[in-house]
Design a protein around this motif. Structure first.
Motif, mmCIF file in Angstrom:
data_model
loop_
_atom_site.group_PDB
_atom_site.id
_atom_site.type_symbol
_atom_site.label_atom_id
_atom_site.label_comp_id
_atom_site.label_asym_id
_atom_site.label_seq_id
_atom_site.Cartn_x
_atom_site.Cartn_y
_atom_site.Cartn_z
ATOM 1 N N TYR A 182 34.153 46.923 36.642
ATOM 2 C CA TYR A 182 32.974 46.705 37.477
ATOM 3 C C TYR A 182 32.866 47.573 38.740
ATOM 4 O O TYR A 182 31.997 47.565 39.581
ATOM 5 C CB TYR A 182 33.158 45.232 37.929
ATOM 6 N N GLN A 220 44.141 51.621 48.126
ATOM 7 C CA GLN A 220 43.096 50.717 47.091
ATOM 8 C C GLN A 220 44.512 49.901 46.342
ATOM 9 O O GLN A 220 44.042 48.703 45.922
ATOM 10 C CB GLN A 220 42.185 51.569 46.069
ATOM 11 N N PRO A 282 44.339 40.329 44.759
ATOM 12 C CA PRO A 282 43.277 40.102 44.259
ATOM 13 C C PRO A 282 43.379 39.557 42.683
ATOM 14 O O PRO A 282 44.029 40.404 41.739
ATOM 15 C CB PRO A 282 42.287 41.190 44.425
ATOM 16 N N GLN A 284 40.599 38.317 40.776
ATOM 17 C CA GLN A 284 39.326 38.626 40.148
ATOM 18 C C GLN A 284 38.666 37.427 39.545
ATOM 19 O O GLN A 284 37.600 37.263 39.410
ATOM 20 C CB GLN A 284 39.405 40.051 39.663
ATOM 21 N N ASP A 322 40.678 38.133 46.019
ATOM 22 C CA ASP A 322 39.330 38.309 45.623
ATOM 23 C C ASP A 322 39.107 37.709 44.517
ATOM 24 O O ASP A 322 39.990 37.984 43.470
ATOM 25 C CB ASP A 322 39.129 39.831 45.565
ATOM 26 N N SER A 356 28.040 42.162 40.602
ATOM 27 C CA SER A 356 26.928 42.978 41.107
ATOM 28 C C SER A 356 27.027 44.214 40.165
ATOM 29 O O SER A 356 28.014 44.895 40.053
ATOM 30 C CB SER A 356 27.063 43.408 42.415
#
Ligand code: SAM
Ligand code: SF4
Length: 459
Positions: A182, A220, A282, A284, A322, A356
């Motif tokens: 994503y 990251q 995270p 997800q 996240d 998104s």
């Protein structure tokens, strides 16, 4: 670099920089501000008095892109009223789709990619020093200076104008090799490159000498620090070295990828006194089917197992995460798996997003898109659950003494101060301004979701 030649201090225009997105973008903005200050420009917080307006953009979701274009629309009007105003755009949106940017906003005076931001003084020099040169944007009589290159090395030792006085961001690596299905980041920030440890340590030592007490190491996926580099060092080894920096009191880092979080790193986090008891990990999704479609490279069982190891090693650790809902193919039972994982882990915070679809990423090709209405409902259900968990956790802190670093005057009330616990929770309390920058002990008196309320013994 050419910027050294410019001495504009008296007549040079004021520059306003607005940053969108993550700490990485904030860090880049601090470098741009530092470079400009060194070149004699003045920074301003007020766009109305600026001669140069620069938006440093991110592009993690379509919503952010709409927000940026809508802001650009407002700035276009401002430029019509004030034609001498210089407008620039830099960062992830520019790197991902420079042609679209030029087409939609041909009135921009310059655009800079994610590896070109440090050329800002040279670019401004073309307006205020050497006269304008540039590339003509298609369909426009206006010339836009375009500097968008891929994987250009970013020089070391650049000045930074830090936003905060006692806590600083320090980049340890750039880019990402993971290609989660994503995500835009590998396309806009390029492949992973670790910064040499000597440069990282020099930056942190200088910060500590200037009175900074806390650093947040940025990447990251900091867990893959050092991979593929000549220097044989991993992130756990780097933490050991950072922990030795004199006068530094707290070390944080973000982001960690669950597939790369090693036992060695957990062991070091537990052992090193300056490393704070907080980890942003995270997840997800809590569904194995969705995790696999996201190409995350771990299962819910692996994630829960990591949480158990972390809590065994560091019982007081706060975990944040996240979560994306409404990923293509997410059925109600997958979402239930996410709710179950959130409940079982008991996160201290979660950034929650509706999926998104982003052009160029793998996931846009996936069928079984989830209607916005359903994603929206799931997001609300998730937020509601997380709020309950957080309040429950924060209630358990009432009556306890916690260590906080006092950061600033509270946004909500000028006679209150705001600090952060080692577990990264915000605490608001009544206290004297002189306490800012100190590490003190407060007693938690009231729980809350956004912030806890505390009391200092002597106040
Ligand atoms: N490197 C970090 C990691 O591995 O989790 C995250 C970087 S990304 C800038 C921050 C967060 O934005 C992600 O963790 C994810 O939850 C969210 N995000 C990224 N792409 C997204 C998309 N296409 N739709 C919704 N949320 C997205
Ligand atoms: Fe994006 Fe995945 Fe890399 Fe994080 S690890 S930046 S989510 S590709």
């Amino acid at each position: 670099m050419k910027n050294k030649e410019h001495t504009y201090s008296k007549n040079s225009p004021k520059v306003y920089i607005r940053t969108y997105g993550c700490q990485m973008n904030e860090y880049d903005s601090e470098i741009m501000a530092g470079l400009l200050e060194n070149s004699g420009y003045h920074l301003t917080d007020n766009p109305a008095e600026a001669g140069v307006i620069l938006l440093n953009t991110c592009y993690v979701r379509e919503k952010v892109k709409h927000k940026i274009y809508s802001r650009l629309g407002e700035l276009k009007k401002l430029k019509e009223e004030k034609p001498e105003l210089i407008l620039g755009l830099c960062g992830c949106l520019v790197q991902k789709e420079p042609e679209e940017v030029l087409q939609r906003a041909p009135y921009l005076d310059f655009i800079l990619g994610t590896s070109n931001f440090y050329q800002l003084p040279e670019v401004l020099g073309q307006f205020f020093g050497d006269g304008v040169r540039g590339t003509k944007a298609k369909g426009s009589s206006h010339s836009t200076i375009v500097q968008v290159e891929e994987d250009r090395a970013i020089p070391e030792g650049m000045p930074k104008l830090r936003k905060r006085r006692f806590s600083a961001f320090v980049s340890v690596m750039r880019g990402c090799n993971n290609f989660c299905s994503y995500c835009n980041v590998p396309y806009v920030r390029g492949r992973e490159v670790s910064r040499p440890r000597k440069d990282i340590l020099r930056e942190i030592e200088e910060l500590a000498q200037k009175g900074y007490k806390e650093v947040t190491l940025l990447g990251q996926n900091v867990n893959s620090y050092g991979k593929g580099e000549k220097e044989k060092i991993d992130f756990a080894d780097l933490l050991v070295l950072v922990n030795q920096v004199e006068n530094l009191r707290r070390v944080r880092f973000t982001t960690s990828h669950p597939k790369d979080l090693s036992d060695k790193l957990i062991e070091k986090m537990a052992e090193l006194d300056k490393v704070c008891e907080h980890l942003h990990l995270p997840v997800q999704s809590g569904s194995n089917k969705i995790l696999s479609r996201m190409k995350r490279g771990y299962t819910r069982e692996h994630y829960k197992n990591l949480v158990n190891k972390l809590r065994q090693a560091i019982p007081e650790i706060a975990l944040t995460t996240d979560i994306i809902v409404g990923f293509p193919g997410e059925e109600e039972k997958d979402f239930q798996d996410t709710l179950e994982l959130v409940e079982t882990v008991g996160f201290d915070g979660a950034f929650t997003f509706c999926y998104s679809p982003l052009k160029g990423t793998e996931a846009v090709r996936l069928k079984e898109r989830i209607p916005e209405k359903i994603s929206g409902q799931r997001l609300r259900r998730l937020i509601e659950l997380q709020q309950k968990i957080l309040l429950r956790k924060n209630e358990s802190l009432v009556g306890k003494e916690v260590e906080i670093m006092v950061e600033k005057i509270s946004k909500k009330s000028s006679d209150e101060l705001q600090g952060r616990t080692r577990t990264n929770k915000i605490v608001v309390f009544k206290g004297r301004k002189e306490l800012i920058g100190n590490i003190i002990s407060v007693k938690i008196v009231t729980p809350g979701c956004w912030a806890l309320r505390g009391k200092v013994n002597s106040c």
